[in-house]
Each structure stands twice: as structure tokens, then as C-alpha cells.
Design a protein around this motif. Structure first.
Motif, PDB file in Angstrom:
ATOM      1  N   GLU A   9       0.822  -1.219   0.000  1.00 36.04           N
ATOM      2  CA  GLU A   9       0.000   0.000   0.000  1.00 36.04           C
ATOM      3  C   GLU A   9       0.844   1.252   0.000  1.00 36.04           C
ATOM      4  N   LEU A  13       1.103   4.150  -2.853  1.00 33.12           N
ATOM      5  CA  LEU A  13       0.662   5.516  -2.573  1.00 33.12           C
ATOM      6  C   LEU A  13       1.815   6.506  -2.738  1.00 33.12           C
ATOM      7  N   GLY A  92     -12.723  14.217  -3.028  1.00 33.34           N
ATOM      8  CA  GLY A  92     -13.298  12.897  -2.785  1.00 33.34           C
ATOM      9  C   GLY A  92     -12.333  11.741  -3.016  1.00 33.34           C
ATOM     10  N   PHE A  93     -11.122  12.042  -3.461  1.00 29.95           N
ATOM     11  CA  PHE A  93     -10.177  10.945  -3.711  1.00 29.95           C
ATOM     12  C   PHE A  93      -9.799  10.256  -2.405  1.00 29.95           C
ATOM     13  N   GLU A  95     -11.643   9.870   0.145  1.00 31.25           N
ATOM     14  CA  GLU A  95     -12.722   8.972   0.535  1.00 31.25           C
ATOM     15  C   GLU A  95     -12.623   7.646  -0.218  1.00 31.25           C
ATOM     16  N   ARG A  96     -12.272   7.762  -1.497  1.00 41.72           N
ATOM     17  CA  ARG A  96     -12.091   6.535  -2.275  1.00 41.72           C
ATOM     18  C   ARG A  96     -10.971   5.690  -1.673  1.00 41.72           C
ATOM     19  N   LEU A  97      -9.858   6.339  -1.314  1.00 42.42           N
ATOM     20  CA  LEU A  97      -8.749   5.589  -0.726  1.00 42.42           C
ATOM     21  C   LEU A  97      -9.192   4.948   0.583  1.00 42.42           C
ATOM     22  N   MET A  98      -9.968   5.693   1.366  1.00 39.50           N
ATOM     23  CA  MET A  98     -10.373   5.196   2.678  1.00 39.50           C
ATOM     24  C   MET A  98     -11.434   4.106   2.591  1.00 39.50           C
ATOM     25  N   SER A  99     -12.046   3.964   1.420  1.00 45.19           N
ATOM     26  CA  SER A  99     -13.033   2.885   1.289  1.00 45.19           C
ATOM     27  C   SER A  99     -12.352   1.565   0.918  1.00 45.19           C
ATOM     28  N   THR A 100     -11.038   1.599   0.725  1.00 49.02           N
ATOM     29  CA  THR A 100     -10.321   0.353   0.431  1.00 49.02           C
ATOM     30  C   THR A 100      -9.750  -0.212   1.732  1.00 49.02           C
ATOM     31  N   PRO A 101      -9.435  -1.497   1.739  1.00 41.18           N
ATOM     32  CA  PRO A 101      -8.991  -2.108   3.010  1.00 41.18           C
ATOM     33  C   PRO A 101      -7.532  -1.798   3.348  1.00 41.18           C
ATOM     34  N   ILE A 102      -7.143  -0.535   3.280  1.00 34.59           N
ATOM     35  CA  ILE A 102      -5.763  -0.194   3.639  1.00 34.59           C
ATOM     36  C   ILE A 102      -5.695   0.171   5.117  1.00 34.59           C
ATOM     37  N   ARG A 104      -5.144   2.476   8.126  1.00 30.38           N
ATOM     38  CA  ARG A 104      -5.509   3.891   8.142  1.00 30.38           C
ATOM     39  C   ARG A 104      -4.319   4.835   8.056  1.00 30.38           C
TER      40      ARG A 104
ATOM     41  N   ASP B  75     -12.798  -3.346   8.334  1.00 27.59           N
ATOM     42  CA  ASP B  75     -11.818  -3.862   7.385  1.00 27.59           C
ATOM     43  C   ASP B  75     -12.386  -4.992   6.530  1.00 27.59           C
ATOM     44  N   ARG B  78     -14.755  -3.501   4.015  1.00 24.34           N
ATOM     45  CA  ARG B  78     -14.036  -2.817   2.934  1.00 24.34           C
ATOM     46  C   ARG B  78     -13.499  -3.786   1.896  1.00 24.34           C
ATOM     47  N   GLU B  87     -18.972  12.368  -6.503  1.00 22.36           N
ATOM     48  CA  GLU B  87     -18.076  13.276  -7.225  1.00 22.36           C
ATOM     49  C   GLU B  87     -17.098  12.407  -7.988  1.00 22.36           C
TER      50      GLU B  87
END
Ligand SMILES: Nc1ncnc2c1ncn2[C@@H]1O[C@H](COP(=O)(O)OP(=O)(O)OP(=O)(O)O)[C@@H](O)[C@H]1O
Ligand SMILES: [Mg+2]
Lengths: 261, 325
Positions: A9, A13, A92-93, A95-102, A104, B75, B78, B87
Motif C-alpha cells: 500500500e 501511494l 473525494g479521492f 474517501e475513495r482511498l479510505m473505502s479500500t482495506p488499507i 488507516r 476492514d 471494505r 463526485e
């Protein structure tokens, strides 16, 4: 936490920041040939005659200024380090990253890696240019390594402040206002441009409370005096930076928790 | 006989400081359906979705996605879902392929699997040709497609789409509808929000009408419309007076297929069961009573009527500009 996943990850990133920089031609240019260099060359030459060798305690003003410019670069990079996260948050990018199982912390760690690496490279560029203009660091390569470590430690705290701001502000207008409000006094109320001894008393007091001053006072002797004068200053600076980083990281973590949960 | 539901939301609430975004919201999404949240601007659709994808902690209530709590097992949740935000969450400086590669690493796909999957997805959304251009050169529709590809990359069990066709032209919208149906036919569960009545009507298997942070009614579009009780005739008469209207109303009421009559300004709105029989019969009554008909309109029930019935106001957004944090 799976170490292998974490590495994957953070690496991905970090590469994103590198890619972005390489695509933004304009900011790439400014990252390499940054304004700080003009300060060094321009003011180094301009104030050469105005500066009193007795007061600055250096062979010439440019070698005096070099240490200040190195630390100012760390300051600017650090305080601006959160900007990209701010934009990610706004569009909103994030938020997209935070919706993945990475994990925190991955996004933040990647940002640190990027900012600190870039800062280190810039410090080397500044010292090389200064070298061309005749500034020879008294402590040689080991001294430069110490400067990089100090710069990195200062950068960690500053980047934490910047990211905390990025996560807390309501708009990027606010972010840049606070940034401007912070960075100029940090520079002028420090020993970056003139030594403390040349300041009026009240200003000395303020400058002594500014971590910038302590960092510069450790970097400067590494360039213009030598190990004997530098070692005690470096030791003090490391102590102050440990405290500074601890405070900034604590604040940054809280802001991050509040924003991301 | 119901398999365990894909999503179960119970008494969910979310407040932003003094603003209550959603309140006491409950819903169930079944596996393999296209479930729509339909509501005007500011109704709380995105807020609900954000809680379900675990990026926003709820203030109260619980939400379980595939049996996992969004708060305590975030987790796991997700790793099972895909998300397409409202957006365009696109990095202008990355190419389409780089977006997908980045997400591949964030979902911890092995490099080789990721590559195969990325090629597959680019083909699927028709972006192969543009995959290696930076996203700032993409059109709105291309960005939307990239968004959707990103949402599908992890091969999720559930995809959450926040207003998937917002701002697209009619053709792209139809293509995305087709595509969403195709996903459903492949066994995916789809949860989407929309503020287009037509989209909810045509695309969703079931939908929930949401207004002011509350679910007002849930059902398939067909059920919801049927629930209103039949088609509507609007009859306007010439030289209309309240007396004349009342007379006509009285004459029509005994007809067997009439369910409900309302006087609206100078016309009568008549809910009828069977349009074939009702139309001639109503005209005959009017003739008989000497009410010359000015116009007569016939309408199937629309989702808009459902919305009005359950929320008590017409379908318009209350606040099109939502401050985004
Ligand atoms: N970060 C926030 N801070 C404060 N209020 C918010 C925030 N996000 C949403 N709101 C408020 O919560 C309510 C619901 O917003 P939400 O974004 O869920 O609506 P929506 O149904 O998705 O609307 P739209 O169709 O415009 O996307 C609105 O009143 C909005 O102003
Ligand atoms: Mg929304």
C-alpha cells in the motif's frame, strides 16, 4: 496488520505522489529550481556588503545564509506537505482511498516518505549550488549527513502540522491563510536571516521560542565553524526536535482521528 | 425462504453538528438485486452510502454489510465491497490504468492478477484506447466509466454507486444502465442512489424513497405505483363552475371502476381501474349531465405521484449546493 500488505500500500501511494510531481511540469520546475535558491544567490550577493562579518561570525554572508536557506526549505516543504491531502479530501479521492482495506496510516506514511525524500534532495541541491559559489561546509560529508537528519526530524513535525491543518480546515482558502500566517514569522523571527545578537531584545525572546532558531543554530556551525562548535548545538537541537515532533505528531494524530475515524 | 440479506440497516442516524442528515433509517437489501435510494438533493442518500462503505461512522443505529458490522468489522466490509463515489474522485495527473493499478495495490491484489483484471475492466467499460492518457484529458463520461471500473476492480460482492449517471448524456446513461443490469445478472448486489425518477423506475428492482433523512416507503417500482390505486383520468369541462363539477363528480362516482375522485381547480381527477371501460363511460355521463368536455387526459401512475403521496411535497431538491467537507 499484515506487513507485506502494508508495504504494498505505502509503496503504491508513495509512487502516486512521485508520478503527480513528475506530471505537474510547473511545480516540478519549482521543486527543483526553488525560490529558496534565489534567496540564497540573490540575497547572498546583495547583502554581502551590508553584512558585518563581526556580527554574522562567518567568512561571508552567503555561507551564513546557506544554513538558514536549508532550514527554510525544510520549513516550506513541511508546511506545504499536507496540501495534496487537502485536495484529495476536497475532491473525494481521499474517501475513495479510505473505502479500500488499507491500514488507516498508509496514506499519511506515504506522504511523509515523499515529502522527506524531496526535502533531502533539495537540501543537497542547495548545498551544491552554495558549493559552486564557494561555500565549503567545514564538517564535510559527515556534517551534511547530520544536516539531513536534522532537516528530516524538523520536517516530520512540520508535515504533521500541515496534515493536521489539511484534515481540520473547512476550505483550502483557510489552509493557505494559516500557512502564510505561520511561515513568514517563523522565518523572520528566527536566526535564518540575521543572528540573534543583531536583534532587539524582544525579538530575541520570540526567536528563542521558535524551533526554527535552534535548528538553524545547529546547521549553521556545521557549515561555517566545524565540529567543536557544532556538536553541543546539534545535541540541543535534537532534544528540542524530539519534543517538537512529539507534540506535532500528537496533534496530527488527533486531527486525523477526528477526520477519518 | 429469504436468503440472508446483503445489507441490513437498523435505526441508523447521523448528525453533523446541528444538522441531522439521516434519522432512524432502516432498510434491507437482498442479495442479487439492484436497490435504489431515490430522493431529492440533501435527502441523505450519500450519507447513508458513506456509512455503509465505512468511511463515516454512524451517530446511532447499526448497519451490517454481508453480515459484518460497519463499525466493528470495517476492514472486512471494505474488502468485500466496491464504491463509486458521487463526485468524480479522479486524480487528474494519473492515467486511467494508473488509477486501477493503484487500487490493485490498495486491495492487495498480486501484480499479475491485477494486470489481467485491469485489462478485463478497461475492455468492459470501453476505455482501452484511452487507458494510458492522463485523466485530465478525459471527458465527463470517460471519467465516470473510469470511476465505475475502479469500483469493480476488487471483484466485490456488493457495489455502491452514488448517482452513477449524474450529468451524463442520454446515450451514456442508457449504456450504464445496461451495464448495471449486466452486473446484477452476474450475481452482484447493487446499491445505488439517484435523483432521477425515471432511472429509479426503469433500473431498480426495488427502491426506497428517502426524504429528509427518512425512508418513506420501500418496494418495487411496480408495487409502489400499483399501491396508488390505478390510472388517472383528468377531465376538464367548459365553463366550469363548482356546481357543475360537483354534479359531474356525483354522476361519475357510482361507476363500478372508479376508485377515487378529487376536484382540482376546474377539473376532476378520477382514479380508475380500467382505462378501456372508464373513458367512454365518463364521457357518456358528462354528455348526459350536459357538461361539455373541454379536454380529457389519461395518465398511468408515475413514480412522481408515489413520491408526492408519501412525502407530501413535489419532487424537487431543497438544496442543490451541499457543502462538501
Ligand atoms: N460534511 C457535512 N457537514 C455538514 N452537513 C452535511 C455534510 N454532509 C452532508 N451534510 C448535510 O446532510 C444532509 C444530507 O446530505 P447528503 O449528502 O447525504 O444528501 P444527498 O441525498 O446525497 O443529496 P444529493 O442528491 O445532493 O447528493 C444535507 O442536509 C447536507 O447538507
Ligand atoms: Mg449525494
Amino acid at each position: 496488520m499484515n506487513v507485506h500488505h502494508y508495504r504494498q500500500e505505502v509503496l503504491a501511494l508513495t509512487m502516486r505522489w512521485v508520478r503527480r510531481l513528475s506530471r505537474e511540469k510547473f511545480s516540478m520546475l519549482f521543486t527543483l529550481v526553488q525560490p529558496m535558491l534565489f534567496w540564497l544567490i540573490f540575497f547572498g550577493s546583495l547583502f554581502q556588503r551590508a553584512a558585518d562579518i563581526q556580527i554574522i561570525q562567518a567568512p561571508n554572508y552567503m555561507s551564513f545564509l546557506a544554513g538558514g536557506v536549508v532550514v527554510m526549505t525544510v520549513l516550506n516543504n513541511g508546511l506545504a506537505g499536507g496540501v495534496d491531502l487537502l485536495f484529495d479530501k476536497e475532491n473525494g479521492f481521499l474517501e475513495r482511498l479510505m473505502s479500500t482495506p488499507i491500514h488507516r496510516t498508509s496514506v499519511i506514511v506515504s506522504r511523509y516518505l515523499f515529502v522527506i525524500t524531496i526535502t533531502g534532495m533539495q537540501i543537497l541541491v542547495i548545498l551544491s549550488i552554495a558549493f559552486i559559489f564557494g561555500v565549503r561546509p567545514e564538517t564535510g560529508l559527515p556534517g551534511i549527513a547530520v544536516m539531513l537528519v536534522i532537516g528530516m526530524l524538523f520536517g516530520v513535525g512540520l508535515t504533521a502540522i500541515s496534515m493536521a491543518m489539511a484534515f481540520s480546515v473547512k476550505s483550502h482558502g483557510d489552509f493557505f491563510s494559516v500557512l502564510g500566517f505561520l511561515s513568514l514569522p517563523m522565518i523572520f523571527l528566527s536566526s535564518a536571516l540575521v543572528p540573534l545578537s543583531a536583534m532587539p531584545g524582544w525579538m530575541q525572546v520570540l526567536a528563542l521560542m521558535n524551533p526554527m532558531t535552534w535548528v538553524i543554530d545547529a546547521v549553521r556551525p556545521l557549515i561555517i565553524t566545524g565540529w567543536d562548535a557544532a556538536i553541543p548545538q546539534v545535541a540541543i537541537a535534537l532534544g528540542i526536535l524530539a519534543l517538537f515532533d512529539a507534540l506535532c505528531l500528537y496533534g496530527g494524530t488527533r486531527a486525523f482521528r477526528r477526520a477519518i475515524g | 425462504m429469504n436468503p440472508s440479506p446483503a445489507i441490513e440497516v437498523t435505526n441508523l442516524g447521523k448528525t453533523y453538528g446541528a444538522v441531522t442528515a439521516i434519522e432512524d433509517l432502516s432498510l434491507t437489501v437482498q442479495t442479487g438485486e439492484i436497490f435504489g435510494l431515490l430522493g431529492p438533493n440533501g435527502a441523505g442518500k450519500s450519507t447513508t452510502l458513506r456509512i455503509l462503505i465505512t468511511v463515516l461512522p454512524p451517530s446511532s443505529g447499526t448497519a451490517r454489510v454481508l453480515g459484518h458490522d460497519v463499525r466493528t468489522e470495517a476492514d472486512t466490509v471494505r474488502s468485500l465491497i466496491g464504491y463509486v463515489p458521487q463526485e468524480r474522485a479522479i486524480d487528474r495527473f494519473l492515467t486511467g490504468r494508473e488509477h486501477l493499478e493503484l487500487l490493485g495495490d490498495l486491495y492487495h491484489l498480486p501484480k499479475h492478477d491485477a494486470k489481467t483484471r485491469i485489462d478485463e475492466l478497461l475492455r468492459l467499460v470501453n476505455l482501452e484506447e484511452h487507458a494510458d492518457r492522463v485523466a485530465k484529458t478525459y471527458s465527463g463520461g470517460m471519467k465516470r466509466k473510469l470511476d465505475i471500473a475502479c469500483g469493480l476492480l476488487p471483484n466485490p460482492n456488493i457495489v455502491f454507486l452514488d448517482e452513477p449517471t449524474l450529468g451524463l448524456d442520454v446515450q451514456s446513461r442508457l449504456r450504464i444502465w445496461d451495464y448495471i443490469r449486466q452486473l446484477r445478472d452476474n450475481g452482484l448486489t447493487i446499491v445505488m442512489t439517484t435523483n432521477y425518477l425515471e432511472e429509479a423506475d426503469q433500473l431498480c428492482d426495488r427502491l426506497a424513497i428517502i426524504d429528509h433523512g427518512n425512508i418513506r416507503v420501500t418496494g418495487s417500482p411496480k408495487e409502489l405505483k400499483a399501491g396508488l390505486g390505478g390510472d388517472r383520468l383528468s377531465v376538464t369541462i367548459q365553463h366550469s363552475t363548482p356546481e357543475k363539477l360537483a354534479k359531474l363528480s356525483g354522476g361519475v362516482r357510482p361507476l363500478p371502476f372508479v376508485r377515487d375522485i378529487r376536484e382540482v381547480r376546474n377539473s376532476l381527477h378520477i382514479r380508475v381501474e380500467s382505462p378501456e371501460k372508464s373513458l367512454p363511460a365518463v364521457m357518456e355521463v358528462a354528455n348526459h349531465l350536459d357538461c361539455a368536455i373541454d379536454s380529457i387526459e389519461y395518465q398511468r401512475p408515475r413514480l412522481e405521484d408515489v413520491f408526492v403521496t408519501y412525502t407530501g411535497h413535489p419532487f424537487t431538491g431543497e438544496d442543490p449546493i451541499i457543502p462538501k467537507m
